[in-house]
Design a protein around this motif. Structure first.
Motif, short mmCIF file in Angstrom:
data_model
loop_
_atom_site.label_atom_id
_atom_site.label_comp_id
_atom_site.label_asym_id
_atom_site.label_seq_id
_atom_site.Cartn_x
_atom_site.Cartn_y
_atom_site.Cartn_z
N PHE A 1 3.27 -4.37 -7.75
CA PHE A 1 2.39 -5.55 -7.73
C PHE A 1 3.18 -6.82 -8.01
O PHE A 1 2.92 -7.87 -7.44
N LEU B 1 -5.43 -5.87 0.46
CA LEU B 1 -4.48 -6.37 -0.54
C LEU B 1 -3.75 -7.60 -0.01
O LEU B 1 -3.23 -7.58 1.11
N ASP B 2 -3.74 -8.59 -0.79
CA ASP B 2 -3.08 -9.83 -0.42
C ASP B 2 -1.62 -9.72 -0.81
O ASP B 2 -1.28 -9.73 -2.00
N THR B 3 -0.74 -9.58 0.14
CA THR B 3 0.65 -9.37 -0.23
C THR B 3 1.52 -10.51 0.26
O THR B 3 1.14 -11.30 1.11
N THR C 1 -8.80 -1.07 0.09
CA THR C 1 -8.78 -2.39 -0.55
C THR C 1 -7.93 -3.35 0.27
O THR C 1 -6.78 -3.03 0.59
N GLN D 1 0.83 -1.20 0.00
CA GLN D 1 0.00 0.00 0.00
C GLN D 1 0.86 1.25 0.00
O GLN D 1 0.52 2.25 -0.65
N SER E 1 3.50 -9.73 -5.22
CA SER E 1 2.44 -10.62 -5.67
C SER E 1 2.50 -11.91 -4.87
O SER E 1 3.57 -12.33 -4.42
N ASN F 1 3.54 1.05 -10.24
CA ASN F 1 2.51 0.12 -9.81
C ASN F 1 2.79 -1.30 -10.29
O ASN F 1 2.65 -2.26 -9.54
N VAL G 1 -6.89 2.82 -2.39
CA VAL G 1 -5.77 1.95 -2.01
C VAL G 1 -5.92 1.48 -0.57
O VAL G 1 -5.74 0.30 -0.26
#
Lengths: 401, 674, 104, 171
Positions: free
Chosen positions: C49, D114-116, D112, C5, C53, C45, D109
């Protein structure tokens, strides 16, 4: 004793490592990596600083010899202290900054230039165990670092607020951009054939000998030879060396982007030029001349860094020799040489290298066919393009009064 | 040194590469183009010799290397390379003679502005011909065959600014194309029947026993065996390419090309391709021989055509005055001999004659080229004369070639190869007519060659050009000398005393015994040769021609016959009157059809369309337009309103985008989607 | 707030700086530079990601995407240099608000 | 790791803000080069070594040159350098718009889940696999990008070359 050890393990070869371990051994474990990095930086700075100092002296003396005069010979024994005298003079001189100049950029330009030209040295394997940063994309890193020097030249020209400087900077930019293309393109075949962007892999790919005395250096293949020659031409231009020293053409542009620089900043520009020259030569050695590999199997007992130094010095001597021999090109000739000659040739050489890699399995009589085709692709376009480049240009004749 | 069948493609590839280099070289790169061509030929020669070594080590085998070119559905079109003694001997001959001609061309074409183009075409020609030789597929043969045709077109028309050269090139191309049509049909038919065009394919090739049995058993209308029909169609191609009667007319006109081209076409490559093709598919031609109940045997036709051509060519050569045309008709006649030999069943005699003829005919053409070059492109032998004293090397070598061609006994290669053919014809059970034609041609050959030599080299110069001629540089004379040596020595490998060639060529294709059934026929032919030489000497050598305008002694003796021969027996005129007229008539008919019948239909359709269009327009203008006009007015008003928003300022648009994005994102956020 | 984030916020901030530059400056070159900044923000971005990921996803898609994006940016830069020069030749300055000749 | 990230983020944002607010175009351009270098550092930090070097080579080596050329080629001498003052309301609306976009993005952002997977080691994509990806599955895209580069180069030459009829004359 030496005969039983493999060459990679002999104490001569490991000598630098032993010294390093001895130094870092005194430090706590947690600071080890920092010490190793710092040590590498210090060693590179010291070695190349010294090389720079004596390269200027060597250049002046060799140029002098070629022009039938002695060169510096007063300061110290055979003038050996001359570089230090010059250095002291440069440091103690007044640093003039023009009133209208952009002071920050004016200061930043030489610093950036030196920093960027030093950065590239990090990925050069100077010996079997001597490499500051083993990056997987080392070659790309080298050229990415080199690309920033153009910015520094521009900054110097612009910040001086001087017509000549700005003109020279624009010319220098045009030249650097034009020659960056053949420089990169002549490297691509090596990367393609070695299958790696890592400098260590490229050097390893050139190891071994045929019959024990023909090394597998890239320069000994048709595409490698052509690539080496074109790389060196482009390197001459990239490091602003004669016959491509237009950016600082003293007679037309009163030293170009260096006009408004004096004192130590001026010295920094020269330092950067020599570092750039060393860096590109070292890259040429790594890419084409087998890096630290010995030329014959029985000469392997001499440590690898000695071989690397010998090759590097040979190329640097070539730079100096060329400077003493060739006259400066005109701007239009310079760009024409890049775009109409070097770029097409490097592209063809790329195709040639692709052919070489595809035909690697050919044997027997086909081996000769392979050589013949590869040589034709190198020599034929060279002759044709060279003829086209000089078409309609008669050799200049001089009439003495 | 040995060369396997899989490396055989290198032989044509080298000249092809040289042709590519020549094509890419600018005009100035003379030494590059010619050097590449000659080096490539040297390489091809070396490889051919290596191939010969391999072939002699396996005399009875057909070494092949086949590969798939492309596949359609389940069918694959396969090509391949074939190495047997026939291929190897021919390849050595072609590359050796070709190399000498290339070297000769260095001198002959020295002053030509298009030197590089010439060598490019020469290399292409050599590549195509070598391709014909090494191919193991009728399809590949056909491709190279057409390339030979193309290259010959380019070379004959090399001086295309001369209208006669351009016309000759077209004539050669179109005439051979007529024969090629037959070859193409035969090829398609063969593929239809057998599903492959490979010659030898481990038992599945078209020339192998299983296939031949199948082909000879099939019958088509008129009691002709399938193999006979296909063989005759293939023979059509050979008729065109080898200048056989009735398609021989292109060959003499092809003399418009530069002389080395003539040598190449008439000695080593193009015309030999026809004979080679028949030799290659000989098993197919032979397949119907054992059948008793067929109406015609393929080889009988071949023998007949060959005999007619041999006689006709020799006769017409007697009446020609152009030095190169005499040689051209002599080529026609000699090719007739080879076909005759193939027809009467003596495969080896034909190939032997093909090899020896390549040497002495190349020698004669290059000698003629030497004369022409020295005499500033004077080709009319009435205007030459007395060159023997000025050009001693050319004269000596030319004389060797002339005696080889005339068949002067024992020392010269032409004698031995021709004897082989005559003996084979004698032993042919079907008819003795070919033998008689051949024997008459022997007399005529000796006669016209004596005439040629006497007119050109003896007597006194009859023009300025001839009186100022002098010997050419070694680059031209050395190939002559080498060829002359070859023209003598090559006979040795095929004499009855030591039939080395016959024993090596034989293999499995055909029985290869050389037929010498005693000295009777040989004595007869020697007598006939002497007769020809004697009559020629009596008419032309005894009393030398004094000036260019003196009438020909033969024309004085037999005016009618000579005029007919000089007019080439009117073949060109006959074709112009028959086929040309027919063509014109067809063109007129087609033109009429186009103009009146099809044109009428189309104008009718067009008229109807126009009428419909008028009706349509009336409808549109009166009925529909009103409604659309009103609608467009409204649209325009709306558009005007919108266009006020179009300030043309990029910032405004960007801002709108940003606002729209924020609004949309807010909607999504509030709507709980994100 | 985890690392991903943070990266995304960084790229959002960079994007908005680019947007403000493009919206507020009148010099065409600066507007285009603002657009380059936005492009870089988008690339950030992709890398973020890719970096964070979950395991088992497509191996190097983000990296490859950025590579292509950089190549396209190079092409774009060449074109906009030409556009700026053409604009300069037409109206003797490069103020974007004056380049309204295509207005309908 | 967080410290490094903060430094890089600061470099990126500070250089971008400064570039956006400077009057001198050259300074803006050079600051932007710094910004691009910062992005390259970010890539390096994230373990995408190759992309970082490519970013440095293309942006710092090539695009910066294009920018500088554009600035110099369209610049009058300093005496008549037009002061490109933006009007106040445009700046205000731009800042407002930018802030709105940032607000929306930030909310999106942060809201949400977020699966990290931060445990993943850096530099996990090797040069070899990257090359094989590019030359294998992505080969068509590489080709298309090559064509795009060529076409844009030609287009740029056509656009920038002076008109054939010479109507425009020298600026």
């Amino acid at each position: 004793m030496i005969a039983t050890l493999p060459p990679a393990e002999s104490w001569l070869e490991r000598f630098p490592l032993l010294v390093r371990d001895w130094i870092t051994g005194h430090l706590p474990e947690s600071l080890g990596w920092l010490a190793v990095s710092l040590l590498a930086i210090v060693v590179i700075l010291a070695a190349f600083g010294l090389l720079f100092a004596y390269l200027t002296l060597a250049e002046r003396k060799i140029l002098g010899r070629i022009q039938n005069r002695p060169g510096p010979n007063r300061t110290g024994w055979f003038g050996l202290l001359q570089p230090f005298a010059d250095g002291i003079k440069a440091v103690t001189k007044e640093d003039v900054v023009p009133r209208e100049a952009d002071a920050v950029l004016h200061f930043l330009a030489p610093v950036l230039l030196v920093a960027m030209s030093l950065l590239g040295l990090a990925v050069i394997p100077f010996g079997r165990h001597l490499l500051a940063a083993n990056l997987e994309a080392g070659v790309l890193y080298f050229f990415a670092a080199g690309a920033a020097t153009e910015l520094a030249v521009f900054m110097a020209g612009w910040a001086s607020h001087n017509k000549y400087s700005l003109l020279a900077a624009m010319r220098a930019l045009a030249q650097l951009i034009s020659y960056e293309l053949p420089l990169l393109l002549s490297v691509v075949p090596v990367v393609m054939l070695a299958g790696s962007l890592s400098t260590t892999h490229i050097v390893d790919a050139q190891g071994g000998w045929t019959f024990g005395w023909i090394p597998h250096w890239h320069v000994l293949t048709p595409w490698g030879f052509a690539g080496f020659v074109m790389f060196m031409i482009a390197a001459l231009a990239e490091s602003n060396r004669s016959p491509f020293d237009l950016p600082e053409a003293e007679s037309e542009l009163i030293a170009g982007h260096l006009t408004e620089y004096s004192g130590f900043k001026y010295a920094l520009f020269f330092m950067a030029e020599y570092f750039g020259m060393c860096g590109l030569s070292a890259m040429a050695v790594t890419l084409f001349l087998g890096g630290w590999q010995a030329p014959c199997a029985f000469l392997e007992f001499i440590p690898s860094y000695v071989w690397f130094t010998a090759k590097l010095l040979t190329l640097l001597l070539g730079f100096i020799w060329i400077r003493a021999t060739l006259p400066r090109l005109r701007m239009d000739q310079l760009t024409r040489l890049a775009w109409k000659f070097l770029v097409p040739l490097t592209l063809l050489n790329l195709a040639n290298a692709a052919f070489w890699s595809l035909s690697a399995g050919w044997s027997g009589p086909m081996h000769w066919v392979r050589w013949a085709i590869a040589l034709t692709v190198v020599v034929g376009p060279f002759l044709l393009l060279g003829r086209a480049l000089t078409a309609g240009v008669a050799p200049r004749t001089y009439r003495y009064a | 040194m040995n060369l396997s069948a899989s490396s055989l493609w290198l032989i044509p590839a080298l000249p092809l590469l040289a042709a590519a280099i020549g094509a890419l070289t600018p005009r100035g790169g003379r030494s590059l183009a010619s050097g590449a061509a000659i080096i490539a030929m040297v390489g091809a020669l070396g490889l051919s010799v290596a191939a010969l070594g391999t072939a002699l080590a396996h005399p009875a085998a057909h070494l092949t290397d086949n590969f798939t070119w492309f596949s359609i559905g389940t069918d694959a079109v396969r090509l391949g390379w074939l190495l047997d003694p026939l291929t190897a001997f021919m390849a050595v001959m072609v590359s050796f003679v070709g190399l000498l001609i290339f070297i000769f061309s260095l001198g002959y074409m020295k002053e030509d502005a298009n030197f590089t183009r010439f060598f490019c075409f020469l290399s292409l020609f050599a590549a195509a011909m070598l391709g014909v030789l090494v191919a193991n597929s009728l399809l590949l043969v056909f491709v190279c065959w057409e390339l030979v045709g193309l290259a010959s077109y380019l070379l004959i028309g090399f001086w295309f600014h001369k209208p006669s050269a351009a016309a000759a090139a077209k004539k050669a191309f179109i005439t051979t194309r007529i024969g090629d049509l037959g070859l193409l049909l035969g090829m398609l038919w063969l593929y239809h029947v057998r599903g492959t065009l490979l010659f030898y394919d481990g038992g599945n090739g078209v020339l192998e026993p299983s296939s031949l049995a199948l082909l000879s058993h099939g019958k088509i209308a008129g009691g002709i065996a399938l193999s006979t029909a296909i063989g005759l169609l293939i023979f059509c191609g050979a008729i065109g390419k080898s200048g056989q009667f009735p398609l021989h007319v292109w060959l003499p006109d092809a003399m418009e090309g530069p002389t080395p081209v003539s040598a190449l076409i008439h000695a080593a490559t193009m015309v030999a391709a026809g004979v080679f093709l028949i030799a290659r598919v000989y098993p197919l031609m032979l397949a119907d021989q054992h059948l008793a109940n067929v109406s015609v045997h393929a080889l009988t036709v071949v023998a007949g055509i060959g005999a007619i051509t041999a006689l006709l060519g020799a006769a017409i050569a007697v009446g020609q005055n152009d030095i190169k045309r005499v040689l051209a008709f002599s080529t026609v006649s000699q090719l007739g001999y080879m076909m005759l030999a193939l027809g009467v069943g003596s495969w080896v005699a034909a190939i032997f004659h093909l090899l020896t003829h390549a040497f002495f005919k190349a020698l004669l053409f290059l000698g003629a080229g030497s004369v022409i070059h020295a005499a500033h492109h004077e080709q009319d032998m009435r205007r030459l004369g007395g060159l023997g004293r000025r050009m001693k090397i050319t004269f000596a070598t030319f004389a060797v070639g002339m005696m080889a061609l005339a068949g002067v006994p024992f020392l010269f290669s032409g004698f031995w190869s021709k004897e082989g053919i005559l003996h084979a014809a004698h032993a042919w059970p079907v008819s003795q007519l070919p033998l008689i034609a051949g024997l008459i041609a022997v007399v005529l050959t000796a006669f016209y060659m004596t005439r040629l030599v006497a007119e050109v080299f003896l007597g006194s110069p009859r023009s300025d050009a001839a009186s100022h001629a002098h010997e050419n540089s070694p680059v031209m004379t050395v190939p002559l000398v080498i060829l002359a040596i070859g023209a003598v020595l090559l006979g040795l490998i095929g004499t009855p005393a030591w039939p080395w060639l016959q024993s090596n060529l034989g293999g499995v294709v055909v029985p290869a015994e050389s037929i010498f059934e005693g000295p009777g026929l040989m004595v007869l032919s020697i007598v006939l040769v002497c007769l020809g030489l004697g009559v020629g000497w009596a008419l032309y050598g005894w009393r030398k021609r004094r000036d260019a305008f003196a009438p020909d002694p033969l024309a004085v003796a037999m005016p009618g016959v000579f005029a007919a021969l000089a007019a080439k027996l009117g073949f060109d005129e006959f074709y112009a009157l028959t086929f040309g007229r027919l063509n014109q008539l067809l063109a007129v008919v087609a033109d009429g059809l186009d103009r009146w019948v099809w044109g009428g239909i189309i104008s009718g359709v067009a008229w109807m369309g126009e009428a419909l269009g008028t009706f349509d327009r009336e409808m549109d203008e009166s009925g529909l337009n009103g409604g659309f006009d009103a609608a467009s007015e409204k649209l325009r008003g709306v558009g005007n309103a919108y266009s006020r928003a179009q300030t043309g300022e990029a910032h405004g648009y960007l801002r709108t985008l940003a606002v729209a994005f924020v609004v949309l994102a807010l909607l999504l956020l509030l709507g709980g989607v994100l | 707030m985890n690392m991903l984030q943070a990266c995304l916020l960084l790229s959002s901030a960079l994007f908005c700086i680019g947007l403000v530059t493009a919206l507020s400056r009148s010099n065409t070159i600066l507007v285009l530079l603002g657009i380059e900044i936005m492009l870089n923000a988008a690339n950030l971005n992709f890398i973020a990601f890719w970096r964070f990921s979950p395991a088992g996803s497509a191996p190097a898609t983000g990296v490859i995407f950025v590579l292509f994006s950089i190549a396209v940016a190079a092409a774009e830069a060449a074109v906009w240099l030409a556009l700026v020069i053409a604009l300069y030749r037409h109206q003797q300055n490069i103020r974007l608000q004056e380049a309204t000749r295509l207005k309908g | 790791m967080n410290l490094t990230f903060a430094l890089i983020a600061f470099l990126i944002l500070a250089s971008a803000v400064l570039a956006a607010t400077r009057r001198d175009l050259i300074h803006s351009a050079l600051l932007l080069v710094g910004n691009w270098l910062g992005v390259a550092f970010f890539y390096l930090w994230a373990g995408a070594e190759f992309v970082a070097f490519a970013q440095a080579l293309v942006y710092v080596g090539a695009i910066s040159m294009v920018v500088l050329f554009a600035v110099l080629l369209t610049r009058r001498m300093r005496t008549e350098l037009p002061l490109l003052v933006a009007t106040r309301d445009r700046v205000v609306s731009a800042v407002l718009g930018g802030a709105a976009v940032f607000g929306v993005l930030a909310v999106a952002v942060l809201r949400t889940p977020l699966d990290t997977n931060p445990a993943k080691p850096a530099g996990s994509v090797s040069m070899l696999s990257l090359g094989q990806q590019l030359m294998g599955p992505q080969a068509a895209a590489v080709l298309i990008v090559g064509v795009l580069l060529t076409v844009s180069l030609l287009g740029a030459v056509v656009l920038a070359s002076s008109d054939a009829d010479g109507k425009e004359g020298a600026p």
